[in-house]
Motif scaffolding. Structure first.
Motif, PDB file in Angstrom:
ATOM      1  N   TRP A  76       0.608 -12.149   6.717  1.00  0.00           N
ATOM      2  CA  TRP A  76       0.913 -10.734   6.525  1.00  0.00           C
ATOM      3  C   TRP A  76       0.440 -10.317   5.141  1.00  0.00           C
ATOM      4  O   TRP A  76       0.518 -11.099   4.186  1.00  0.00           O
ATOM      5  N   GLY A 100      12.315  -6.683   8.507  1.00  0.00           N
ATOM      6  CA  GLY A 100      11.618  -5.672   7.717  1.00  0.00           C
ATOM      7  C   GLY A 100      10.356  -6.136   7.020  1.00  0.00           C
ATOM      8  O   GLY A 100       9.865  -5.436   6.132  1.00  0.00           O
ATOM      9  N   GLU A 142       9.156  -9.834  -0.616  1.00  0.00           N
ATOM     10  CA  GLU A 142       9.176  -8.508  -1.233  1.00  0.00           C
ATOM     11  C   GLU A 142       9.099  -8.595  -2.753  1.00  0.00           C
ATOM     12  O   GLU A 142       8.474  -7.769  -3.412  1.00  0.00           O
ATOM     13  N   GLU A 164       7.307  -6.099   7.940  1.00  0.00           N
ATOM     14  CA  GLU A 164       6.152  -5.239   8.117  1.00  0.00           C
ATOM     15  C   GLU A 164       6.325  -3.856   7.507  1.00  0.00           C
ATOM     16  O   GLU A 164       5.407  -3.031   7.590  1.00  0.00           O
ATOM     17  N   LYS A 165       7.442  -3.613   6.856  1.00  0.00           N
ATOM     18  CA  LYS A 165       7.583  -2.350   6.115  1.00  0.00           C
ATOM     19  C   LYS A 165       6.657  -2.337   4.908  1.00  0.00           C
ATOM     20  O   LYS A 165       6.094  -1.296   4.553  1.00  0.00           O
ATOM     21  N   SER A 166       6.517  -3.485   4.257  1.00  0.00           N
ATOM     22  CA  SER A 166       5.625  -3.588   3.101  1.00  0.00           C
ATOM     23  C   SER A 166       4.330  -4.316   3.432  1.00  0.00           C
ATOM     24  O   SER A 166       3.287  -4.044   2.839  1.00  0.00           O
ATOM     25  N   ARG A 173      -0.061  -6.911   2.149  1.00  0.00           N
ATOM     26  CA  ARG A 173       0.103  -5.512   1.721  1.00  0.00           C
ATOM     27  C   ARG A 173      -1.229  -4.766   1.813  1.00  0.00           C
ATOM     28  O   ARG A 173      -1.251  -3.533   1.937  1.00  0.00           O
ATOM     29  N   ARG A 215       1.997  -4.530   6.112  1.00  0.00           N
ATOM     30  CA  ARG A 215       1.658  -3.874   7.382  1.00  0.00           C
ATOM     31  C   ARG A 215       0.438  -4.481   8.069  1.00  0.00           C
ATOM     32  O   ARG A 215       0.186  -4.214   9.242  1.00  0.00           O
TER      33      ARG A 215
END
Length: 206
Positions: A179, A157, A134, A159-161, A181, A163
């Motif tokens: 992964w 968390g 993050e 995949e909150k940022s 952003r 996706r």
């Protein structure tokens, strides 16, 4: 008998010197060959596992060029020495600029922060990984990704940022995940490797 002893000694010395020259030449040619392989593999498409390994070793293989110069000089192979000097200068021209500062970018580009983490056969701390990602990343690459580790970072968390994703968890050290952003396209597995290998394109906003 004294004359014979001197002649025998001189022959022995001459034979030893010639053996040293032959061995120096042999090892010099091998060193030059290693440097040539290290230089050439920089320009070969990375399609096979062996090619990737050679590309990784390329900077170290090229260090054999100056060693080849010394060995061939010891062997008194002057033509080969000149060729090895040329090889060494070529290697220096390629490698030295990397240590003098950032490369000049001529094509259009955009900054992209990539965070990688080896999860140690899936035993890494999911919360710590997510927190670090993050703060410091646009793209996250996780090696040695097991199913449990994938579930852990998703639950923490990630995949909150981040996706957009492609991942393939495997037991032990075989899994890999990416992964992002930003949107990913052309994502696929790269065949021919003993562990999971993935490719993807990241669409970075201008």
């Amino acid at each position: 008998s004294s004359t014979c002893s001197r002649r025998t000694w001189n022959r022995a010395c001459a034979s030893s010197a010639e053996l040293i020259r032959i061995l120096a030449t042999l090892f010099g040619v091998v060193a030059a060959g290693a440097a040539v392989v290290g230089l050439a593999v920089r320009y070969v498409p990375l399609g096979r596992h062996g090619t990737v390994l050679l590309a990784t070793a390329s900077p170290y293989l090229m260090l054999a060029a100056p060693i080849a110069v010394l060995l061939l000089m010891l062997g008194r192979r002057w033509v080969l020495t000149v060729l090895a000097v040329g090889l060494t200068l070529t290697v220096a021209l390629i490698q030295v600029p990397h240590f003098l500062g950032p490369e000049q970018v001529t094509a259009q580009s955009a900054p992209l922060r990539v965070f990688t983490s080896n999860l140690g056969m899936g035993l890494g701390d999911p919360a710590a990984v997510v927190a670090a990602a993050e703060q410091a990343a646009d793209v996250v690459v996780l090696q040695e990704l097991t199913q449990e580790a994938a579930d852990g970072v998703i639950a923490a968390g990630l995949e909150k940022s981040f996706r957009h994703r492609i991942f393939d968890p495997e037991p032990m050290a075989g899994g890999l995940g990416i992964w992002s952003r930003f949107p990913l396209t052309d994502s696929a597995h790269v065949p021919g490797y003993s562990m999971v290998m993935l490719r993807t394109k990241v669409h970075v906003p201008e």
